[in-house]
Enzyme design. Structure first.
Site, mmCIF file in Angstrom:
data_model
loop_
_atom_site.group_PDB
_atom_site.id
_atom_site.type_symbol
_atom_site.label_atom_id
_atom_site.label_comp_id
_atom_site.label_asym_id
_atom_site.label_seq_id
_atom_site.Cartn_x
_atom_site.Cartn_y
_atom_site.Cartn_z
ATOM 1 C CG ASN A 171 -1.861 -1.206 1.208
ATOM 2 O OD1 ASN A 171 -2.442 -1.562 0.180
ATOM 3 N ND2 ASN A 171 -1.949 -1.874 2.353
ATOM 4 N NE ARG A 172 3.722 2.341 -4.910
ATOM 5 C CZ ARG A 172 3.654 1.131 -5.464
ATOM 6 N NH1 ARG A 172 3.530 0.060 -4.710
ATOM 7 N NH2 ARG A 172 3.716 0.987 -6.766
#
Length: 213
Positions: A190-191
């Site tokens: 999810n970065r």
């Protein structure tokens, strides 16, 4: 046809917590370096070297790490090349390692100093003969008329040094980036990547902080 904006990779191999890292960034780099070596990464020592002119014009290229220790990170090149001239006028640089197989990056920023003539001599003597001749034959970063010009220069030096020890050219040698800041980046889902930064303090101790991704 795949859109550039749609190209992405989900990072989920490992994590990096403050409790996991060494107190010294060079020791931490050594741990990641050993992991990268064991992962059989192609050209594991390839790194981006970023330099700038005194007016701030930036330049970047790939060079090869040739050594590291508590003093810093070393590479070799032609002193009269573009990067050599940039480092002479503005002795600051940044390095970037990207080991995609491990979903890791390491960013290093610091000042730059030349290695001693003795250190450069030792490394130069360890290079293959063709590379040693090439250091004499190539006026790195300068305009040449054709490739034939380079090949003729190589053949001329090859003839000159035949049967002799090939000395290190006076315009060729090593540099050391003395780190002031080192960041370790571990890709996460999810970065929400892990970023641990070491900053050298006035008392020569390292401050460890987490950065937002």
């Amino acid at each position: 046809m795949t859109k550039i904006a749609d190209i992405r990779t989900e990072y989920k191999l490992q994590s990096l917590a403050e409790s996991d890292v060494a107190a010294n960034p060079v020791e931490q780099f050594s741990k990641w370096w050993d992991a990268a070596i064991k992962s059989n990464i192609d050209e594991v020592n390839a790194m981006t070297l970023a330099t700038a002119t005194p007016t701030g014009k930036p330049f970047a290229r790939i060079v090869l790490l040739k050594g590291f220790d508590e003093k810093g990170f070393s590479f070799y090149t032609n002193y009269e090349s573009d990067k050599g001239l940039e480092l002479a006028s503005n002795p600051q640089a940044a390095l970037l390692f990207f080991w995609k197989e491990l979903q890791r990056q390491v960013r290093i920023e610091g000042t730059v100093e030349k290695l001693s003539a003795e250190e450069s001599d030792v490394y130069f003597a360890s290079r293959p003969e063709g590379s040693r001749i090439g250091a004499w034959a190539s006026p790195q970063s300068k305009v040449v008329s054709t490739r034939n010009e380079l090949e003729e220069s190589f053949l001329a030096y090859e003839k000159e040094f035949k049967g002799k020890d090939i000395p290190r050219p006076p315009h060729w040698g090593g540099y050391r980036i003395v780190p002031k800041q080192i960041e370790f980046w571990q890709g996460r889902p999810n970065r929400l990547h892990d970023r641990i930064q070491y900053s050298l303090q006035k008392d020569n101790n390292w401050k460890i902080e987490r950065l937002a991704p």
